[in-house]
Scaffold this motif. Structure first.
Motif, PDB file in Angstrom:
ATOM      1  N   PRO A 267       0.827  -1.216   0.000  1.00 16.95           N
ATOM      2  CA  PRO A 267       0.000   0.000   0.000  1.00 16.95           C
ATOM      3  C   PRO A 267       0.859   1.263   0.000  1.00 16.95           C
ATOM      4  O   PRO A 267       1.913   1.315   0.635  1.00 16.95           O
ATOM      5  CB  PRO A 267      -0.804  -0.132   1.300  1.00 16.95           C
ATOM      6  CG  PRO A 267      -0.850  -1.601   1.569  1.00 16.95           C
ATOM      7  CD  PRO A 267       0.462  -2.143   1.079  1.00 16.95           C
ATOM      8  N   ALA A 268       0.383   2.293  -0.705  1.00 14.77           N
ATOM      9  CA  ALA A 268       1.154   3.528  -0.843  1.00 14.77           C
ATOM     10  C   ALA A 268       1.461   4.174   0.503  1.00 14.77           C
ATOM     11  O   ALA A 268       2.497   4.843   0.652  1.00 14.77           O
ATOM     12  CB  ALA A 268       0.385   4.513  -1.728  1.00 14.77           C
ATOM     13  N   VAL A 269       0.588   3.973   1.473  1.00 12.83           N
ATOM     14  CA  VAL A 269       0.792   4.578   2.790  1.00 12.83           C
ATOM     15  C   VAL A 269       2.052   4.040   3.466  1.00 12.83           C
ATOM     16  O   VAL A 269       2.597   4.674   4.382  1.00 12.83           O
ATOM     17  CB  VAL A 269      -0.448   4.337   3.686  1.00 12.83           C
ATOM     18  CG1 VAL A 269      -0.554   2.857   4.068  1.00 12.83           C
ATOM     19  CG2 VAL A 269      -0.405   5.214   4.927  1.00 12.83           C
ATOM     20  N   LEU A 270       2.546   2.883   3.015  1.00 11.44           N
ATOM     21  CA  LEU A 270       3.741   2.281   3.613  1.00 11.44           C
ATOM     22  C   LEU A 270       5.026   2.673   2.893  1.00 11.44           C
ATOM     23  O   LEU A 270       6.113   2.286   3.330  1.00 11.44           O
ATOM     24  CB  LEU A 270       3.607   0.745   3.614  1.00 11.44           C
ATOM     25  CG  LEU A 270       2.474   0.160   4.461  1.00 11.44           C
ATOM     26  CD1 LEU A 270       2.427  -1.362   4.306  1.00 11.44           C
ATOM     27  CD2 LEU A 270       2.644   0.533   5.928  1.00 11.44           C
ATOM     28  N   ASP A 271       4.898   3.432   1.811  1.00 12.28           N
ATOM     29  CA  ASP A 271       6.096   3.778   1.026  1.00 12.28           C
ATOM     30  C   ASP A 271       7.115   4.554   1.844  1.00 12.28           C
ATOM     31  O   ASP A 271       8.298   4.186   1.905  1.00 12.28           O
ATOM     32  CB  ASP A 271       5.700   4.588  -0.210  1.00 12.28           C
ATOM     33  CG  ASP A 271       5.024   3.737  -1.272  1.00 12.28           C
ATOM     34  OD1 ASP A 271       5.078   2.494  -1.151  1.00 12.28           O
ATOM     35  OD2 ASP A 271       4.441   4.316  -2.212  1.00 12.28           O
ATOM     36  N   VAL A 272       6.687   5.635   2.473  1.00 14.67           N
ATOM     37  CA  VAL A 272       7.617   6.478   3.228  1.00 14.67           C
ATOM     38  C   VAL A 272       8.155   5.763   4.462  1.00 14.67           C
ATOM     39  O   VAL A 272       9.378   5.732   4.681  1.00 14.67           O
ATOM     40  CB  VAL A 272       6.958   7.818   3.616  1.00 14.67           C
ATOM     41  CG1 VAL A 272       7.886   8.616   4.552  1.00 14.67           C
ATOM     42  CG2 VAL A 272       6.640   8.634   2.365  1.00 14.67           C
ATOM     43  N   PRO A 273       7.280   5.152   5.304  1.00 14.46           N
ATOM     44  CA  PRO A 273       7.817   4.409   6.457  1.00 14.46           C
ATOM     45  C   PRO A 273       8.784   3.298   6.043  1.00 14.46           C
ATOM     46  O   PRO A 273       9.812   3.082   6.695  1.00 14.46           O
ATOM     47  CB  PRO A 273       6.571   3.828   7.122  1.00 14.46           C
ATOM     48  CG  PRO A 273       5.463   4.721   6.704  1.00 14.46           C
ATOM     49  CD  PRO A 273       5.815   5.144   5.314  1.00 14.46           C
ATOM     50  N   GLY A 274       8.474   2.611   4.936  1.00 14.98           N
ATOM     51  CA  GLY A 274       9.336   1.533   4.469  1.00 14.98           C
ATOM     52  C   GLY A 274      10.687   2.060   4.019  1.00 14.98           C
ATOM     53  O   GLY A 274      11.730   1.465   4.319  1.00 14.98           O
ATOM     54  N   GLU A 275      10.673   3.191   3.294  1.00 17.66           N
ATOM     55  CA  GLU A 275      11.926   3.785   2.822  1.00 17.66           C
ATOM     56  C   GLU A 275      12.776   4.260   3.996  1.00 17.66           C
ATOM     57  O   GLU A 275      14.000   4.055   4.025  1.00 17.66           O
ATOM     58  CB  GLU A 275      11.613   4.971   1.906  1.00 17.66           C
ATOM     59  CG  GLU A 275      12.786   5.438   1.078  1.00 17.66           C
ATOM     60  CD  GLU A 275      13.112   4.514  -0.080  1.00 17.66           C
ATOM     61  OE1 GLU A 275      14.189   4.681  -0.675  1.00 17.66           O
ATOM     62  OE2 GLU A 275      12.297   3.614  -0.379  1.00 17.66           O
ATOM     63  N   VAL A 276      12.121   4.887   4.985  1.00 18.58           N
ATOM     64  CA  VAL A 276      12.850   5.364   6.170  1.00 18.58           C
ATOM     65  C   VAL A 276      13.458   4.192   6.931  1.00 18.58           C
ATOM     66  O   VAL A 276      14.639   4.226   7.313  1.00 18.58           O
ATOM     67  CB  VAL A 276      11.919   6.180   7.093  1.00 18.58           C
ATOM     68  CG1 VAL A 276      12.610   6.464   8.427  1.00 18.58           C
ATOM     69  CG2 VAL A 276      11.497   7.476   6.422  1.00 18.58           C
ATOM     70  N   LEU A 277      12.672   3.146   7.148  1.00 24.91           N
ATOM     71  CA  LEU A 277      13.168   1.986   7.885  1.00 24.91           C
ATOM     72  C   LEU A 277      14.302   1.294   7.139  1.00 24.91           C
ATOM     73  O   LEU A 277      15.253   0.795   7.753  1.00 24.91           O
ATOM     74  CB  LEU A 277      12.024   0.995   8.144  1.00 24.91           C
ATOM     75  CG  LEU A 277      12.368  -0.233   9.013  1.00 24.91           C
ATOM     76  CD1 LEU A 277      12.976   0.184  10.339  1.00 24.91           C
ATOM     77  CD2 LEU A 277      11.127  -1.095   9.233  1.00 24.91           C
ATOM     78  N   PHE A 278      14.219   1.294   5.802  1.00 25.98           N
ATOM     79  CA  PHE A 278      15.286   0.679   5.001  1.00 25.98           C
ATOM     80  C   PHE A 278      16.617   1.378   5.251  1.00 25.98           C
ATOM     81  O   PHE A 278      17.649   0.723   5.467  1.00 25.98           O
ATOM     82  CB  PHE A 278      14.928   0.741   3.505  1.00 25.98           C
ATOM     83  CG  PHE A 278      16.012   0.221   2.611  1.00 25.98           C
ATOM     84  CD1 PHE A 278      16.163  -1.143   2.401  1.00 25.98           C
ATOM     85  CD2 PHE A 278      16.893   1.096   1.978  1.00 25.98           C
ATOM     86  CE1 PHE A 278      17.178  -1.631   1.574  1.00 25.98           C
ATOM     87  CE2 PHE A 278      17.901   0.619   1.152  1.00 25.98           C
ATOM     88  CZ  PHE A 278      18.045  -0.746   0.943  1.00 25.98           C
ATOM     89  N   TYR A 279      16.612   2.707   5.250  1.00 24.27           N
ATOM     90  CA  TYR A 279      17.868   3.437   5.449  1.00 24.27           C
ATOM     91  C   TYR A 279      18.319   3.408   6.907  1.00 24.27           C
ATOM     92  O   TYR A 279      19.523   3.433   7.187  1.00 24.27           O
ATOM     93  CB  TYR A 279      17.726   4.867   4.922  1.00 24.27           C
ATOM     94  CG  TYR A 279      17.745   4.916   3.416  1.00 24.27           C
ATOM     95  CD1 TYR A 279      18.921   4.657   2.716  1.00 24.27           C
ATOM     96  CD2 TYR A 279      16.589   5.171   2.694  1.00 24.27           C
ATOM     97  CE1 TYR A 279      18.947   4.658   1.325  1.00 24.27           C
ATOM     98  CE2 TYR A 279      16.602   5.185   1.308  1.00 24.27           C
ATOM     99  CZ  TYR A 279      17.788   4.927   0.626  1.00 24.27           C
ATOM    100  OH  TYR A 279      17.804   4.916  -0.754  1.00 24.27           O
ATOM    101  N   VAL A 280      17.373   3.334   7.823  1.00 27.40           N
ATOM    102  CA  VAL A 280      17.749   3.133   9.227  1.00 27.40           C
ATOM    103  C   VAL A 280      18.460   1.796   9.389  1.00 27.40           C
ATOM    104  O   VAL A 280      19.477   1.690  10.086  1.00 27.40           O
ATOM    105  CB  VAL A 280      16.502   3.201  10.149  1.00 27.40           C
ATOM    106  CG1 VAL A 280      16.850   2.701  11.558  1.00 27.40           C
ATOM    107  CG2 VAL A 280      15.961   4.615  10.221  1.00 27.40           C
ATOM    108  N   ALA A 281      17.925   0.764   8.712  1.00 25.35           N
ATOM    109  CA  ALA A 281      18.549  -0.563   8.759  1.00 25.35           C
ATOM    110  C   ALA A 281      19.944  -0.527   8.149  1.00 25.35           C
ATOM    111  O   ALA A 281      20.860  -1.198   8.631  1.00 25.35           O
ATOM    112  CB  ALA A 281      17.675  -1.585   8.023  1.00 25.35           C
ATOM    113  N   GLN A 282      20.136   0.266   7.084  1.00 31.07           N
ATOM    114  CA  GLN A 282      21.452   0.374   6.461  1.00 31.07           C
ATOM    115  C   GLN A 282      22.448   1.057   7.411  1.00 31.07           C
ATOM    116  O   GLN A 282      23.625   0.670   7.481  1.00 31.07           O
ATOM    117  CB  GLN A 282      21.355   1.165   5.151  1.00 31.07           C
ATOM    118  CG  GLN A 282      20.592   0.460   4.038  1.00 31.07           C
ATOM    119  CD  GLN A 282      21.365  -0.713   3.435  1.00 31.07           C
ATOM    120  OE1 GLN A 282      22.488  -1.007   3.828  1.00 31.07           O
ATOM    121  NE2 GLN A 282      20.752  -1.405   2.487  1.00 31.07           N
TER     122      GLN A 282
END
Length: 214
Positions: free
Chosen positions: A163-178
Protein backbone atom coordinates in the motif's frame (compact mmCIF):
# COMPACT_ATOMS: atom_id res chain seq x y z
CA UNK A 1 23.75 -39.04 45.30
CA UNK A 2 21.95 -36.43 43.18
CA UNK A 3 24.29 -34.73 40.71
CA UNK A 4 27.05 -37.35 41.06
CA UNK A 5 28.11 -40.37 39.06
CA UNK A 6 29.35 -43.65 40.45
CA UNK A 7 29.81 -42.15 43.92
CA UNK A 8 32.98 -40.36 42.80
CA UNK A 9 31.65 -36.93 43.70
CA UNK A 10 31.93 -35.71 40.11
CA UNK A 11 28.97 -33.85 38.70
CA UNK A 12 26.97 -35.77 36.10
CA UNK A 13 27.26 -34.37 32.63
CA UNK A 14 23.93 -33.29 31.14
CA UNK A 15 22.67 -35.35 28.23
CA UNK A 16 22.91 -33.92 24.73
CA UNK A 17 19.24 -34.84 24.35
CA UNK A 18 17.77 -31.73 25.94
CA UNK A 19 15.58 -28.76 25.04
CA UNK A 20 18.34 -26.17 24.48
CA UNK A 21 20.13 -28.47 22.02
CA UNK A 22 16.82 -29.23 20.27
CA UNK A 23 16.24 -25.48 19.80
CA UNK A 24 19.79 -25.05 18.51
CA UNK A 25 19.27 -27.89 16.02
CA UNK A 26 15.98 -26.28 14.96
CA UNK A 27 17.84 -23.06 14.15
CA UNK A 28 20.29 -24.95 11.95
CA UNK A 29 17.43 -26.73 10.15
CA UNK A 30 15.66 -23.39 9.56
CA UNK A 31 18.65 -21.84 7.75
CA UNK A 32 17.97 -23.23 4.23
CA UNK A 33 14.23 -22.57 4.56
CA UNK A 34 14.97 -18.96 5.52
CA UNK A 35 17.31 -18.52 2.57
CA UNK A 36 14.86 -20.09 0.13
CA UNK A 37 11.96 -17.94 1.33
CA UNK A 38 14.03 -14.76 1.07
CA UNK A 39 15.22 -15.53 -2.46
CA UNK A 40 11.89 -16.58 -4.00
CA UNK A 41 11.19 -14.40 -7.07
CA UNK A 42 14.59 -12.81 -6.61
CA UNK A 43 13.50 -11.24 -3.34
CA UNK A 44 10.55 -9.45 -4.97
CA UNK A 45 7.82 -11.41 -3.18
CA UNK A 46 6.46 -9.43 -0.24
CA UNK A 47 4.73 -12.51 1.13
CA UNK A 48 7.81 -14.72 1.08
CA UNK A 49 10.07 -12.00 2.46
CA UNK A 50 7.64 -11.67 5.37
CA UNK A 51 7.79 -15.44 5.82
CA UNK A 52 11.60 -15.20 5.80
CA UNK A 53 11.44 -12.48 8.46
CA UNK A 54 9.25 -14.67 10.68
CA UNK A 55 11.73 -17.55 10.33
CA UNK A 56 14.63 -15.22 11.14
CA UNK A 57 12.79 -13.81 14.17
CA UNK A 58 11.94 -17.29 15.47
CA UNK A 59 15.58 -18.33 15.11
CA UNK A 60 16.86 -15.30 17.01
CA UNK A 61 14.27 -15.69 19.77
CA UNK A 62 15.11 -19.37 20.24
CA UNK A 63 18.79 -18.39 20.42
CA UNK A 64 18.00 -16.31 23.50
CA UNK A 65 15.67 -18.92 24.99
CA UNK A 66 17.98 -21.93 24.61
CA UNK A 67 20.87 -20.08 26.21
CA UNK A 68 18.77 -18.99 29.19
CA UNK A 69 17.38 -22.52 29.67
CA UNK A 70 20.81 -24.16 29.38
CA UNK A 71 22.31 -21.89 32.03
CA UNK A 72 19.30 -21.97 34.37
CA UNK A 73 18.99 -25.77 34.29
CA UNK A 74 22.70 -26.57 34.02
CA UNK A 75 22.20 -28.13 30.58
CA UNK A 76 25.34 -26.74 28.95
CA UNK A 77 26.86 -29.51 26.82
CA UNK A 78 29.85 -29.89 24.50
CA UNK A 79 27.43 -30.25 21.59
CA UNK A 80 25.70 -27.02 22.54
CA UNK A 81 28.97 -25.13 22.86
CA UNK A 82 29.86 -26.12 19.28
CA UNK A 83 26.44 -26.08 17.62
CA UNK A 84 25.11 -22.85 19.14
CA UNK A 85 27.63 -20.44 17.55
CA UNK A 86 27.49 -22.41 14.30
CA UNK A 87 23.69 -22.02 14.22
CA UNK A 88 23.95 -18.28 14.86
CA UNK A 89 26.61 -17.67 12.24
CA UNK A 90 24.83 -19.89 9.70
CA UNK A 91 21.59 -17.89 10.03
CA UNK A 92 23.19 -14.44 9.92
CA UNK A 93 25.54 -15.61 7.17
CA UNK A 94 22.63 -16.81 5.09
CA UNK A 95 20.92 -13.45 5.62
CA UNK A 96 24.01 -11.55 4.45
CA UNK A 97 24.52 -13.73 1.37
CA UNK A 98 20.85 -13.71 0.36
CA UNK A 99 20.53 -9.94 0.86
CA UNK A 100 23.72 -9.43 -1.16
CA UNK A 101 22.26 -11.54 -3.98
CA UNK A 102 19.07 -9.47 -3.88
CA UNK A 103 21.06 -6.25 -3.84
CA UNK A 104 20.05 -4.87 -0.44
CA UNK A 105 23.54 -5.42 1.02
CA UNK A 106 26.87 -4.76 -0.68
CA UNK A 107 28.93 -7.87 -1.37
CA UNK A 108 32.04 -6.44 0.28
CA UNK A 109 30.04 -5.94 3.50
CA UNK A 110 28.86 -9.55 3.43
CA UNK A 111 32.37 -10.87 2.75
CA UNK A 112 34.06 -8.77 5.45
CA UNK A 113 31.50 -9.75 8.10
CA UNK A 114 31.51 -13.43 7.11
CA UNK A 115 35.31 -13.68 7.17
CA UNK A 116 35.46 -12.06 10.61
CA UNK A 117 32.57 -14.08 12.10
CA UNK A 118 33.72 -17.48 10.92
CA UNK A 119 37.40 -16.92 11.66
CA UNK A 120 36.58 -15.88 15.23
CA UNK A 121 34.10 -18.74 15.67
CA UNK A 122 36.48 -21.40 14.37
CA UNK A 123 39.38 -20.08 16.44
CA UNK A 124 37.21 -19.87 19.55
CA UNK A 125 36.11 -23.48 19.10
CA UNK A 126 39.67 -24.68 18.46
CA UNK A 127 40.99 -23.20 21.71
CA UNK A 128 37.89 -23.71 23.84
CA UNK A 129 39.41 -26.50 25.95
CA UNK A 130 42.61 -24.60 26.68
CA UNK A 131 41.52 -20.98 27.01
CA UNK A 132 38.21 -19.52 28.11
CA UNK A 133 37.43 -16.15 26.56
CA UNK A 134 34.20 -14.77 27.94
CA UNK A 135 31.85 -12.93 25.62
CA UNK A 136 32.30 -9.20 26.01
CA UNK A 137 29.68 -6.47 26.04
CA UNK A 138 31.00 -5.13 22.72
CA UNK A 139 30.44 -8.51 21.10
CA UNK A 140 26.91 -8.70 22.51
CA UNK A 141 26.17 -5.20 21.23
CA UNK A 142 27.54 -6.18 17.82
CA UNK A 143 25.24 -9.20 17.68
CA UNK A 144 22.19 -7.14 18.70
CA UNK A 145 22.80 -4.41 16.10
CA UNK A 146 23.58 -7.01 13.43
CA UNK A 147 20.38 -8.95 14.09
CA UNK A 148 18.23 -5.80 14.11
CA UNK A 149 19.68 -4.58 10.81
CA UNK A 150 19.49 -7.93 9.01
CA UNK A 151 15.99 -8.59 10.32
CA UNK A 152 14.75 -5.22 9.09
CA UNK A 153 16.39 -5.63 5.67
CA UNK A 154 14.70 -9.01 5.30
CA UNK A 155 11.30 -7.29 5.31
CA UNK A 156 9.80 -6.07 2.00
CA UNK A 157 10.39 -2.43 2.93
CA UNK A 158 10.46 -1.04 -0.63
CA UNK A 159 8.08 -3.40 -2.39
CA UNK A 160 6.05 -1.46 -5.00
CA UNK A 161 3.05 -3.75 -4.48
CA UNK A 162 2.62 -2.65 -0.86
CA UNK A 163 0.00 0.00 0.00
CA UNK A 164 1.15 3.53 -0.84
CA UNK A 165 0.79 4.58 2.79
CA UNK A 166 3.74 2.28 3.61
CA UNK A 167 6.10 3.78 1.03
CA UNK A 168 7.62 6.48 3.23
CA UNK A 169 7.82 4.41 6.46
CA UNK A 170 9.34 1.53 4.47
CA UNK A 171 11.93 3.79 2.82
CA UNK A 172 12.85 5.36 6.17
CA UNK A 173 13.17 1.99 7.89
CA UNK A 174 15.29 0.68 5.00
CA UNK A 175 17.87 3.44 5.45
CA UNK A 176 17.75 3.13 9.23
CA UNK A 177 18.55 -0.56 8.76
CA UNK A 178 21.45 0.37 6.46
CA UNK A 179 22.84 2.73 9.13
CA UNK A 180 22.50 -0.05 11.71
CA UNK A 181 24.28 -2.43 9.35
CA UNK A 182 27.15 0.05 8.95
CA UNK A 183 27.37 0.26 12.75
CA UNK A 184 27.29 -3.54 12.92
CA UNK A 185 30.20 -3.77 10.48
CA UNK A 186 32.25 -1.34 12.58
CA UNK A 187 31.42 -3.24 15.77
CA UNK A 188 32.17 -6.54 14.04
CA UNK A 189 35.66 -5.40 13.07
CA UNK A 190 36.39 -3.81 16.44
CA UNK A 191 35.18 -6.77 18.51
CA UNK A 192 37.10 -9.10 16.19
CA UNK A 193 40.28 -7.12 16.81
CA UNK A 194 39.66 -7.34 20.57
CA UNK A 195 39.19 -11.10 20.32
CA UNK A 196 42.42 -11.72 18.42
CA UNK A 197 44.24 -9.35 20.78
CA UNK A 198 43.04 -11.35 23.79
CA UNK A 199 44.03 -14.63 22.13
CA UNK A 200 47.50 -13.21 21.48
CA UNK A 201 47.79 -12.18 25.14
CA UNK A 202 47.06 -15.77 26.17
CA UNK A 203 49.37 -17.34 23.58
CA UNK A 204 51.45 -18.94 26.36
CA UNK A 205 48.38 -20.89 27.51
CA UNK A 206 47.74 -21.99 23.93
CA UNK A 207 51.26 -23.26 23.34
CA UNK A 208 51.29 -25.31 26.54
CA UNK A 209 53.94 -25.44 29.24
CA UNK A 210 57.46 -24.58 28.18
CA UNK A 211 60.19 -27.18 28.69
CA UNK A 212 62.52 -26.47 31.61
CA UNK A 213 65.76 -24.75 30.81
CA UNK A 214 68.86 -27.00 30.96
Amino acid sequence: MSGTTGGTGQEARPSNWNLPNALTTLRIVLVPFFGAALLIDGGDSAVWRTVAYVIFAVAMITDKIDGDIARARNLVTDFGKIADPIADKAMTGMALIALAIIGDVWWWVAIVVLVREWSVTLLRLSIAKRVVLAAKDLGKLKTTVQVLSLGALTLPLRDPDLPAVLDVPGEVLFYVAQVLLAAAVALTLWSGWEFFRDVWKQRDSLSGPRPPRP
